[in-house]
Design a protein around this motif. Structure first.
Motif, PDB file in Angstrom:
ATOM      1  N   VAL A  79       9.662 -17.470  15.524  1.00 50.74           N
ATOM      2  CA  VAL A  79      10.424 -18.245  14.547  1.00 50.74           C
ATOM      3  C   VAL A  79       9.971 -19.702  14.569  1.00 50.74           C
ATOM      4  N   GLU A  80       9.788 -20.271  15.775  1.00 54.44           N
ATOM      5  CA  GLU A  80       9.364 -21.665  15.906  1.00 54.44           C
ATOM      6  C   GLU A  80       8.027 -21.920  15.226  1.00 54.44           C
ATOM      7  N   PHE A  81       7.113 -20.984  15.363  1.00 56.66           N
ATOM      8  CA  PHE A  81       5.784 -21.172  14.797  1.00 56.66           C
ATOM      9  C   PHE A  81       5.717 -20.767  13.334  1.00 56.66           C
ATOM     10  N   GLY A  82       6.859 -20.421  12.763  1.00 56.40           N
ATOM     11  CA  GLY A  82       6.909 -20.106  11.343  1.00 56.40           C
ATOM     12  C   GLY A  82       6.192 -18.819  10.973  1.00 56.40           C
ATOM     13  N   ARG A  83       6.216 -17.842  11.863  1.00 58.48           N
ATOM     14  CA  ARG A  83       5.582 -16.567  11.573  1.00 58.48           C
ATOM     15  C   ARG A  83       6.271 -15.911  10.396  1.00 58.48           C
ATOM     16  N   GLU A  84       5.604 -14.977   9.795  1.00 61.33           N
ATOM     17  CA  GLU A  84       6.176 -14.281   8.639  1.00 61.33           C
ATOM     18  C   GLU A  84       7.306 -13.367   9.077  1.00 61.33           C
ATOM     19  N   ALA A  85       8.147 -13.023   8.109  1.00 66.54           N
ATOM     20  CA  ALA A  85       9.324 -12.195   8.383  1.00 66.54           C
ATOM     21  C   ALA A  85       8.925 -10.874   9.036  1.00 66.54           C
ATOM     22  N   GLN A  86       7.807 -10.278   8.610  1.00 69.87           N
ATOM     23  CA  GLN A  86       7.354  -9.002   9.186  1.00 69.87           C
ATOM     24  C   GLN A  86       7.110  -9.141  10.674  1.00 69.87           C
ATOM     25  N   ASP A  87       6.466 -10.237  11.080  1.00 70.10           N
ATOM     26  CA  ASP A  87       6.198 -10.461  12.504  1.00 70.10           C
ATOM     27  C   ASP A  87       7.501 -10.616  13.282  1.00 70.10           C
ATOM     28  N   ILE A  88       8.419 -11.362  12.708  1.00 68.51           N
ATOM     29  CA  ILE A  88       9.705 -11.592  13.379  1.00 68.51           C
ATOM     30  C   ILE A  88      10.472 -10.285  13.494  1.00 68.51           C
ATOM     31  N   LEU A  89      10.474  -9.500  12.433  1.00 68.05           N
ATOM     32  CA  LEU A  89      11.171  -8.215  12.475  1.00 68.05           C
ATOM     33  C   LEU A  89      10.533  -7.284  13.505  1.00 68.05           C
ATOM     34  N   GLY A  90       9.212  -7.335  13.622  1.00 65.13           N
ATOM     35  CA  GLY A  90       8.524  -6.535  14.637  1.00 65.13           C
ATOM     36  C   GLY A  90       8.926  -6.960  16.042  1.00 65.13           C
TER      37      GLY A  90
END
Length: 163
Positions: A21-32
């Motif tokens: 989340v801090e690095f602004g990853r995409e929603a797919q990465d966060i959900l993974g």
């Protein structure tokens, strides 16, 4: 694995979610990342439930400090509640805010259905195991009766023919 180790794993995975989340990853990465965290939490819950079950008959039991064990479990549960609150925040105000409250509700509904399905599957499996054991006992008794009857008839025939 013991619950403390599994909780440490869940906490480490939660750190990965926060970093994503801090690095602004995409929603797919966060959900993974959230999926991996959820698996670790599930493993922790399973381990705690297993510890509450009766131990195996011949398993060597180790004495433990009930107070320390209670604090460990309580601390883990509080931390997990906080992480759940952060997930809610992610959906409403954070990196997943484009999904909003509808996305959060859908997530909760999907999770509820999956839990209910798992409970039904466990209950069904338990019922089928009980049925299997009952059937095996029944067939074992039938075979035992047939063998005993056959031996009795053979013994009588042997007496009649030999005598």
């Amino acid at each position: 694995m013991d619950p403390v180790t599994l909780f440490a794993t869940a906490t480490a995975l939660w750190s990965g979610v926060k970093k994503a989340v801090e690095f602004g990853r995409e929603a797919q990465d966060i959900l993974g990342q959230l999926s991996q965290w959820a698996q670790a939490v599930d493993n922790f819950d399973h381990a705690v439930q297993q510890e509450k079950k009766k131990p195996a008959l011949f398993k060597k039991l180790k004495p433990s400090n009930a107070t320390a064990e209670a604090f460990d479990e309580y601390t883990a549960r509080v931390k997990l509640r906080e992480q759940e609150a952060e997930i809610r925040h992610l959906f409403l105000y954070g990196a997943l805010n484009h999904l909003g409250m509808d996305g959060l509700r859908e997530f909760y509904e999907i999770r509820r259905k999956i839990r209910e399905k798992r409970i039904r599957e466990i209950q069904d499996q338990k019922f089928r195991r009980e049925q299997f054991v009952e059937q095996m006992l029944l067939w074992g008794m039938i075979v035992l009766i047939l063998v005993a009857g056959g031996l009795a008839i053979w013994g009588m025939l042997a007496l009649v023919m030999g005598g």
